[in-house]
Design a protein around this motif. Structure first.
Motif, PDB file in Angstrom:
ATOM      1  N   ALA A   1       0.831  -1.214   0.000  1.00 44.26           N
ATOM      2  CA  ALA A   1       0.000   0.000   0.000  1.00 44.26           C
ATOM      3  C   ALA A   1       0.862   1.260   0.000  1.00 44.26           C
ATOM      4  CB  ALA A   1      -0.943   0.003   1.200  1.00 44.26           C
ATOM      5  N   ILE A   2       1.951   1.242   0.762  1.00 38.53           N
ATOM      6  CA  ILE A   2       2.853   2.400   0.796  1.00 38.53           C
ATOM      7  C   ILE A   2       3.432   2.636  -0.594  1.00 38.53           C
ATOM      8  CG2 ILE A   2       5.039   3.290   1.704  1.00 38.53           C
ATOM      9  CD1 ILE A   2       4.379   1.709   4.315  1.00 38.53           C
ATOM     10  N   GLU A   3       3.904   1.570  -1.234  1.00 44.75           N
ATOM     11  CA  GLU A   3       4.499   1.700  -2.564  1.00 44.75           C
ATOM     12  C   GLU A   3       3.478   2.202  -3.581  1.00 44.75           C
ATOM     13  OE1 GLU A   3       6.983  -0.900  -5.890  1.00 44.75           O
ATOM     14  OE2 GLU A   3       6.610  -1.767  -3.912  1.00 44.75           O
ATOM     15  N   ASN A   4       2.253   1.660  -3.552  1.00 47.28           N
ATOM     16  CA  ASN A   4       1.227   2.106  -4.508  1.00 47.28           C
ATOM     17  C   ASN A   4       0.859   3.572  -4.298  1.00 47.28           C
ATOM     18  OD1 ASN A   4       1.055  -0.310  -5.923  1.00 47.28           O
ATOM     19  ND2 ASN A   4      -0.491  -1.143  -4.544  1.00 47.28           N
ATOM     20  N   GLU A   5       0.749   4.016  -3.044  1.00 43.10           N
ATOM     21  CA  GLU A   5       0.455   5.429  -2.775  1.00 43.10           C
ATOM     22  C   GLU A   5       1.570   6.321  -3.293  1.00 43.10           C
ATOM     23  OE1 GLU A   5      -0.653   6.446   1.247  1.00 43.10           O
ATOM     24  OE2 GLU A   5      -1.739   4.542   1.455  1.00 43.10           O
TER      25      GLU A   5
ATOM     26  N   LEU B   1      14.231  -1.869   5.358  1.00 42.84           N
ATOM     27  CA  LEU B   1      14.105  -0.975   6.501  1.00 42.84           C
ATOM     28  C   LEU B   1      12.754  -0.273   6.405  1.00 42.84           C
ATOM     29  CD1 LEU B   1      17.638   0.699   6.428  1.00 42.84           C
ATOM     30  CD2 LEU B   1      16.889  -1.231   7.837  1.00 42.84           C
ATOM     31  N   VAL B   2      12.141  -0.022   7.542  1.00 43.05           N
ATOM     32  CA  VAL B   2      10.894   0.739   7.563  1.00 43.05           C
ATOM     33  C   VAL B   2      11.069   1.985   8.418  1.00 43.05           C
ATOM     34  CG1 VAL B   2       9.401  -1.244   7.117  1.00 43.05           C
ATOM     35  CG2 VAL B   2       9.910  -0.605   9.473  1.00 43.05           C
ATOM     36  N   ALA B   3      10.299   3.008   8.087  1.00 41.25           N
ATOM     37  CA  ALA B   3      10.289   4.261   8.836  1.00 41.25           C
ATOM     38  C   ALA B   3       8.938   4.411   9.512  1.00 41.25           C
ATOM     39  CB  ALA B   3      10.546   5.446   7.908  1.00 41.25           C
ATOM     40  N   ASN B   4       8.966   4.861  10.759  1.00 44.23           N
ATOM     41  CA  ASN B   4       7.759   5.118  11.541  1.00 44.23           C
ATOM     42  C   ASN B   4       7.864   6.514  12.135  1.00 44.23           C
ATOM     43  OD1 ASN B   4       8.681   2.178  11.889  1.00 44.23           O
ATOM     44  ND2 ASN B   4       6.527   2.025  12.399  1.00 44.23           N
ATOM     45  N   ASP B   5       6.695   7.092  12.452  1.00 42.40           N
ATOM     46  CA  ASP B   5       6.663   8.358  13.186  1.00 42.40           C
ATOM     47  C   ASP B   5       6.876   8.130  14.676  1.00 42.40           C
ATOM     48  OD1 ASP B   5       6.297  10.434  11.344  1.00 42.40           O
ATOM     49  OD2 ASP B   5       4.144  10.058  11.225  1.00 42.40           O
ATOM     50  N   ASN B   6       6.336   7.028  15.184  1.00 44.50           N
ATOM     51  CA  ASN B   6       6.383   6.735  16.618  1.00 44.50           C
ATOM     52  C   ASN B   6       6.684   5.259  16.820  1.00 44.50           C
ATOM     53  OD1 ASN B   6       5.194   9.353  17.469  1.00 44.50           O
ATOM     54  ND2 ASN B   6       3.409   8.560  16.375  1.00 44.50           N
ATOM     55  N   LEU B   7       7.279   4.928  17.946  1.00 42.53           N
ATOM     56  CA  LEU B   7       7.475   3.526  18.289  1.00 42.53           C
ATOM     57  C   LEU B   7       6.125   2.824  18.303  1.00 42.53           C
ATOM     58  CD1 LEU B   7      10.138   3.628  21.134  1.00 42.53           C
ATOM     59  CD2 LEU B   7      10.378   2.604  18.873  1.00 42.53           C
ATOM     60  N   GLY B   8       6.061   1.663  17.684  1.00 47.33           N
ATOM     61  CA  GLY B   8       4.830   0.889  17.694  1.00 47.33           C
ATOM     62  C   GLY B   8       3.816   1.286  16.642  1.00 47.33           C
TER      63      GLY B   8
ATOM     64  N   ASP C   1       2.426   1.963  12.667  1.00 42.34           N
ATOM     65  CA  ASP C   1       2.623   1.310  11.377  1.00 42.34           C
ATOM     66  C   ASP C   1       3.661   2.066  10.560  1.00 42.34           C
ATOM     67  OD1 ASP C   1       0.755  -0.671  11.855  1.00 42.34           O
ATOM     68  OD2 ASP C   1      -0.872   0.365  10.800  1.00 42.34           O
ATOM     69  N   PRO C   2       4.386   1.358   9.700  1.00 44.24           N
ATOM     70  CA  PRO C   2       5.359   2.026   8.835  1.00 44.24           C
ATOM     71  C   PRO C   2       4.686   3.050   7.921  1.00 44.24           C
ATOM     72  CG  PRO C   2       5.699  -0.344   8.798  1.00 44.24           C
ATOM     73  CD  PRO C   2       4.405  -0.098   9.532  1.00 44.24           C
ATOM     74  N   ILE C   3       5.407   4.133   7.647  1.00 38.94           N
ATOM     75  CA  ILE C   3       4.943   5.152   6.706  1.00 38.94           C
ATOM     76  C   ILE C   3       5.865   5.238   5.498  1.00 38.94           C
ATOM     77  CG2 ILE C   3       3.675   6.558   8.364  1.00 38.94           C
ATOM     78  CD1 ILE C   3       6.243   8.302   8.484  1.00 38.94           C
ATOM     79  N   GLY C   4       6.928   4.448   5.540  1.00 39.50           N
ATOM     80  CA  GLY C   4       7.867   4.399   4.435  1.00 39.50           C
ATOM     81  C   GLY C   4       8.765   3.188   4.573  1.00 39.50           C
ATOM     82  N   PHE C   5       9.443   2.855   3.467  1.00 42.81           N
ATOM     83  CA  PHE C   5      10.362   1.726   3.526  1.00 42.81           C
ATOM     84  C   PHE C   5      11.440   1.862   2.461  1.00 42.81           C
ATOM     85  CE2 PHE C   5       7.441   0.354   0.264  1.00 42.81           C
ATOM     86  CZ  PHE C   5       8.212  -0.393  -0.618  1.00 42.81           C
ATOM     87  N   ALA C   6      12.523   1.147   2.683  1.00 42.83           N
ATOM     88  CA  ALA C   6      13.612   1.019   1.715  1.00 42.83           C
ATOM     89  C   ALA C   6      13.899  -0.465   1.552  1.00 42.83           C
ATOM     90  CB  ALA C   6      14.863   1.750   2.197  1.00 42.83           C
ATOM     91  N   HIS C   7      13.859  -0.942   0.318  1.00 41.88           N
ATOM     92  CA  HIS C   7      14.161  -2.332  -0.006  1.00 41.88           C
ATOM     93  C   HIS C   7      15.522  -2.330  -0.687  1.00 41.88           C
ATOM     94  CE1 HIS C   7      13.131  -6.023  -2.724  1.00 41.88           C
ATOM     95  NE2 HIS C   7      14.071  -6.294  -1.853  1.00 41.88           N
TER      96      HIS C   7
ATOM     97  N   ALA D   1       2.853  11.655   4.430  1.00 41.01           N
ATOM     98  CA  ALA D   1       3.955  11.854   5.377  1.00 41.01           C
ATOM     99  C   ALA D   1       5.150  12.545   4.718  1.00 41.01           C
ATOM    100  CB  ALA D   1       4.381  10.507   5.961  1.00 41.01           C
ATOM    101  N   ALA D   2       4.932  13.123   3.551  1.00 40.64           N
ATOM    102  CA  ALA D   2       6.014  13.778   2.811  1.00 40.64           C
ATOM    103  C   ALA D   2       6.503  15.032   3.529  1.00 40.64           C
ATOM    104  CB  ALA D   2       5.534  14.136   1.409  1.00 40.64           C
ATOM    105  N   HIS D   3       7.719  15.397   3.220  1.00 39.20           N
ATOM    106  CA  HIS D   3       8.349  16.633   3.701  1.00 39.20           C
ATOM    107  C   HIS D   3       8.544  16.648   5.218  1.00 39.20           C
ATOM    108  CE1 HIS D   3       7.806  17.985  -0.356  1.00 39.20           C
ATOM    109  NE2 HIS D   3       6.513  17.782  -0.257  1.00 39.20           N
ATOM    110  N   ARG D   4       8.734  15.479   5.796  1.00 38.63           N
ATOM    111  CA  ARG D   4       8.988  15.378   7.237  1.00 38.63           C
ATOM    112  C   ARG D   4      10.353  14.769   7.533  1.00 38.63           C
ATOM    113  NH1 ARG D   4       3.413  12.582   9.271  1.00 38.63           N
ATOM    114  NH2 ARG D   4       1.975  13.969   8.201  1.00 38.63           N
ATOM    115  N   GLY D   5      11.150  14.515   6.490  1.00 38.09           N
ATOM    116  CA  GLY D   5      12.490  13.978   6.691  1.00 38.09           C
ATOM    117  C   GLY D   5      12.571  12.462   6.667  1.00 38.09           C
ATOM    118  N   HIS D   6      11.451  11.789   6.406  1.00 36.04           N
ATOM    119  CA  HIS D   6      11.465  10.326   6.423  1.00 36.04           C
ATOM    120  C   HIS D   6      12.309   9.748   5.287  1.00 36.04           C
ATOM    121  CE1 HIS D   6       8.517  10.746   9.504  1.00 36.04           C
ATOM    122  NE2 HIS D   6       7.563  11.140   8.687  1.00 36.04           N
ATOM    123  N   TRP D   7      12.197  10.342   4.115  1.00 38.14           N
ATOM    124  CA  TRP D   7      12.953   9.852   2.959  1.00 38.14           C
ATOM    125  C   TRP D   7      14.445   9.956   3.255  1.00 38.14           C
ATOM    126  CZ3 TRP D   7      10.636   9.503  -2.339  1.00 38.14           C
ATOM    127  CH2 TRP D   7      11.568   9.101  -3.305  1.00 38.14           C
ATOM    128  N   ARG D   8      14.882  11.108   3.729  1.00 44.97           N
ATOM    129  CA  ARG D   8      16.308  11.302   4.032  1.00 44.97           C
ATOM    130  C   ARG D   8      16.760  10.354   5.149  1.00 44.97           C
ATOM    131  NH1 ARG D   8      19.812  14.964   2.362  1.00 44.97           N
ATOM    132  NH2 ARG D   8      18.150  16.315   1.599  1.00 44.97           N
TER     133      ARG D   8
END
Length: 173
Positions: free
Chosen positions: A19-23, A54-61, A63-69, A88-95
């Motif tokens: 779902a993350i990839e499709n969005e 790897l997955v990125a989250n906003d908070n511990l516990g 759901d992931p909002i991003g990932f790197a394969h 969740a764009a423009h919050r530094g998750h990609w970097r």
């Protein structure tokens, strides 16, 4: 200020990555014609090649909002897919994911990280190049084979380039 938590993906995370990839891929519809494009694979399987997710989250516990394969190949890592939910764009998750890929790759003994990307997408190339990647021709054999597969699949939605980050050029963070 947003905080990004990056960690290794678990089996429970894998179902959410489609779902993350499709969005994230839907953003490309604003730049390219996506006629004939395919959604992300629906099989929630770990990578068949050696590598990591790897997955990125906003908070511990949360759901992931991003990932790197990432795929491992002959002393290098290849960043196969990097996706972050547009909400969740423009919050530094990609970097944060890019930096975590570089760190994890270094820990695994890799000397560089490669990726293939669309060169003319306004948010894609400028951002990745700001992460100290440099443009290179497709090498080694795996990446030349990947280029041939992209051409065979008709992934002609714009100019694609390979960029590299040489891990030996940077001290661990």
């Amino acid at each position: 200020m947003w905080r990004t938590i990056v960690r290794q993906a678990t089996a429970d995370d894998l179902e959410l990555l489609e779902a993350i990839e499709n969005e994230a891929d839907a953003l490309f519809a604003t730049v390219f014609s996506t006629v004939g494009s395919r959604p992300a694979p629906s099989d929630a399987q770990p990578p068949q090649r050696s590598g990591f997710i790897l997955v990125a989250n906003d908070n511990l516990g949360s759901d992931p909002i991003g990932f790197a394969h990432v795929l491992k190949m002959l002393g290098s890592s290849h960043l196969e897919q990097l996706s972050v939910r547009p909400s969740a764009a423009h919050r530094g998750h990609w970097r944060a994911l890019v930096e975590a890929v570089k760190s994890e790759s270094r820990l695994r003994g890799c000397k560089r990280v490669t990726l293939r990307m669309f060169a003319d997408v306004p948010w894609n190339a400028p951002f990745n190049l700001s992460c100290d990647y440099t443009e290179h021709g497709p090498d080694p054999d795996f990446l030349r084979d990947l280029l041939a597969a992209e051409q065979q699949r008709g992934l002609g939605c714009g100019r694609r380039i390979q960029i590299n980050f040489d891990l030996a050029d940077e001290l661990p963070r």
